[in-house]
Design an enzyme around this catalytic site. Structure first.
Site, PDB file in Angstrom:
ATOM      1  N   LYS A  43     -93.665 -41.295 -33.514  1.00 44.69           N
ATOM      2  CA  LYS A  43     -92.632 -42.301 -33.767  1.00 44.69           C
ATOM      3  C   LYS A  43     -92.936 -43.076 -35.051  1.00 44.69           C
ATOM      4  CE  LYS A  43     -89.584 -42.729 -31.357  1.00 44.69           C
ATOM      5  NZ  LYS A  43     -88.290 -42.003 -31.324  1.00 44.69           N
TER       6      LYS A  43
ATOM      7  N   HIS B 222     -86.521 -39.724 -38.592  1.00 48.77           N
ATOM      8  CA  HIS B 222     -85.128 -40.164 -38.403  1.00 48.77           C
ATOM      9  C   HIS B 222     -84.593 -40.836 -39.662  1.00 48.77           C
ATOM     10  CE1 HIS B 222     -85.605 -39.078 -34.251  1.00 48.77           C
ATOM     11  NE2 HIS B 222     -86.515 -40.011 -34.030  1.00 48.77           N
TER      12      HIS B 222
ATOM     13  N   GLN C 218     -79.568 -43.579 -40.312  1.00 54.36           N
ATOM     14  CA  GLN C 218     -80.123 -44.560 -39.382  1.00 54.36           C
ATOM     15  C   GLN C 218     -80.516 -45.831 -40.138  1.00 54.36           C
ATOM     16  OE1 GLN C 218     -81.017 -41.339 -39.623  1.00 54.36           O
ATOM     17  NE2 GLN C 218     -81.619 -40.467 -37.656  1.00 54.36           N
TER      18      GLN C 218
ATOM     19  N   ARG D 261     -84.576 -26.187 -32.984  1.00 56.77           N
ATOM     20  CA  ARG D 261     -85.892 -26.777 -33.146  1.00 56.77           C
ATOM     21  C   ARG D 261     -86.989 -25.866 -32.589  1.00 56.77           C
ATOM     22  NH1 ARG D 261     -85.460 -33.239 -31.712  1.00 56.77           N
ATOM     23  NH2 ARG D 261     -83.808 -33.766 -33.207  1.00 56.77           N
TER      24      ARG D 261
ATOM     25  N   GLY E 259     -78.145 -27.122 -23.396  1.00 58.87           N
ATOM     26  CA  GLY E 259     -79.265 -27.350 -24.306  1.00 58.87           C
ATOM     27  C   GLY E 259     -80.516 -27.793 -23.567  1.00 58.87           C
ATOM     28  N   ARG E 260     -81.598 -28.000 -24.319  1.00 57.47           N
ATOM     29  CA  ARG E 260     -82.856 -28.419 -23.703  1.00 57.47           C
ATOM     30  C   ARG E 260     -82.681 -29.718 -22.919  1.00 57.47           C
ATOM     31  NH1 ARG E 260     -85.307 -27.117 -28.860  1.00 57.47           N
ATOM     32  NH2 ARG E 260     -86.767 -25.373 -28.741  1.00 57.47           N
TER      33      ARG E 260
ATOM     34  N   ASP F  22     -70.395 -28.212 -21.890  1.00 54.53           N
ATOM     35  CA  ASP F  22     -71.069 -27.852 -23.133  1.00 54.53           C
ATOM     36  C   ASP F  22     -70.024 -27.665 -24.221  1.00 54.53           C
ATOM     37  OD1 ASP F  22     -73.028 -25.992 -24.965  1.00 54.53           O
ATOM     38  OD2 ASP F  22     -74.163 -27.262 -23.587  1.00 54.53           O
TER      39      ASP F  22
ATOM     40  N   VAL G 220     -78.910 -39.940 -24.004  1.00 51.50           N
ATOM     41  CA  VAL G 220     -80.208 -39.332 -24.296  1.00 51.50           C
ATOM     42  C   VAL G 220     -80.383 -39.146 -25.805  1.00 51.50           C
ATOM     43  CG1 VAL G 220     -81.637 -37.276 -23.957  1.00 51.50           C
ATOM     44  CG2 VAL G 220     -80.298 -38.195 -22.058  1.00 51.50           C
TER      45      VAL G 220
ATOM     46  N   ASP H 246     -84.923 -44.666 -27.005  1.00 53.22           N
ATOM     47  CA  ASP H 246     -85.153 -43.603 -27.981  1.00 53.22           C
ATOM     48  C   ASP H 246     -86.505 -42.915 -27.852  1.00 53.22           C
ATOM     49  OD1 ASP H 246     -86.865 -45.487 -29.007  1.00 53.22           O
ATOM     50  OD2 ASP H 246     -85.972 -45.565 -31.005  1.00 53.22           O
TER      51      ASP H 246
END
Length: 363
Positions: A72, A90, A95, A125, A187-188, A208, A257, A297
């Site tokens: 982070k 990020h 952002q 990813r 997705g994951r 989805d 999420v 986050d």
């Protein structure tokens, strides 16, 4: 490689576990691990794996050629960043903290290898915490719906969290079934969210790409819980905006999420602030009734052992190829150099708005 202490007190995960640190050391890499009071793995485990140790925050004095590895945000000092940094920066989607970070890297000659852009040729990813983000987020949402979520949060094992979800499942014997929809269910993060809901005895509606292409907001509002697990890299119409949230909706809890708060890619733009471990839920008065929002986050840090094990296992192969021509690192470098060039060619004289729009467009 230098594994830094996480500046955020609620960040318990690690990018490299002691198990995988041992593999790196066995391949001849020098790995230094900083002391950290909140890290889920004790420092002695890294020592046993052959790592050197260093005091908390001493990465600022690491050799110039060191890769500084974390997860982070960096602390606000030093003002100039000279190292190569590997973490979730990020900084490419507009952002709020993007400009200060790019400014520090530009001034110090440093590099950001953003783990968000460690991708294959299709953009998927190569190492991600998504499953555990979805699992933790959906679990918090259903616990809150049942009035069993209080702050501050604390890290748990999956077994401990599942035990709480099973209590909720058993409490539903009276038939008060919770209705939940997961957006991005394939997705994951979406898979993790669905698994957590199933553990709580909730059979989720799974949406989805096909369902979001022509979004049925009436059906969305007819659920008790919405879990957003969609990551978008380009602006799309919002899934829900304030004017969609009419007073007679059933929807009362949203877990975002993805948590793109502050970005123009935010698909839930009515929410303009993240929540945290101290106050995990934010109640918004929209229309004639509240809407409770969870937008943390660093959700995977609630399950730090499981999340770190999975992430490190995926990352280690790429760390072993870090000095080579591994195309995933090449994509990371290209994303940074292109964004930095945009920053230098279009300095943020207007407070950053023009630069952020230009920078977002390239990525």
């Amino acid at each position: 490689m230098w594994v830094r202490h996480e500046n955020r007190s609620t960040e318990c995960r690690v990018p490299i576990t002691p198990r995988d640190a041992r593999v790196l050391v066995q391949h001849g890499l020098r790995l230094t691990v900083e002391e950290s009071p909140q890290r889920v793995f004790p420092l002695t485990d890294y020592v046993d794996a052959g790592c050197a140790t260093a005091p908390t925050g001493s990465w600022t004095g690491a050799p110039d050629d060191a890769y500084i590895i974390g997860l982070k945000e960096l602390p606000s000092e030093p003002a100039r960043l000279r190292h190569r940094h590997i973490y979730f920066g990020h900084a490419y989607k507009g952002q709020p903290d993007a400009l200060p970070l790019l400014h520090r890297l530009a001034d110090g000659g440093g590099t950001l290898l953003d783990l968000e852009h460690l991708t294959d040729e299709r953009g998927a990813r190569r190492a991600a915490f998504g499953y555990w983000a979805g699992y933790a987020g959906a679990a918090l949402a259903v616990l809150h719906w049942w009035g069993r979520l209080t702050g501050p949060l604390e890290p748990l094992s999956r077994d401990e969290l599942d035990a709480r979800l099973h209590e909720v499942r058993d409490a539903d014997a009276a038939g008060q079934g919770v209705s939940a929809v997961v957006i991005g269910a394939l997705g994951r993060s979406g898979r993790g969210a669905c698994d957590a809901l199933e553990a709580a005895g909730v059979t989720p509606t799974r949406w989805d790409v096909a369902e979001t292409r022509n979004l049925d907001r009436e059906t969305l509002l007819a659920h008790d819980i919405v879990v957003n697990a969609v990551l978008t890299t380009r602006p799309v119409p919002p899934f829900l905006a304030a004017d969609h949230l009419k007073a007679d909706r059933r929807l009362s809890v949203i877990c975002d999420v993805t948590c793109d708060v502050g970005s123009e890619l935010n698909v839930l733009p009515f929410n303009d602030a993240a929540t945290d471990w101290l106050r995990p839920v934010r109640s918004l008065q929209i229309g004639n009734r509240p809407l409770d929002v969870i937008a943390i986050d660093n959700l995977p840090s609630l399950l730090p052992t499981e999340a770190s094990d999975d992430f490190s296992a995926a990352l280690i192969a790429h760390l072993l190829a870090l000095g080579d021509t591994d195309p995933v690192w090449a994509r990371c470098r290209e994303a940074f150099t292109t964004t930095l060039a945009t920053y230098r060619n279009h300095p943020p004289a207007d407070g950053g708005e023009t630069f952020l729009k230009r920078g977002t467009a390239h990525v």
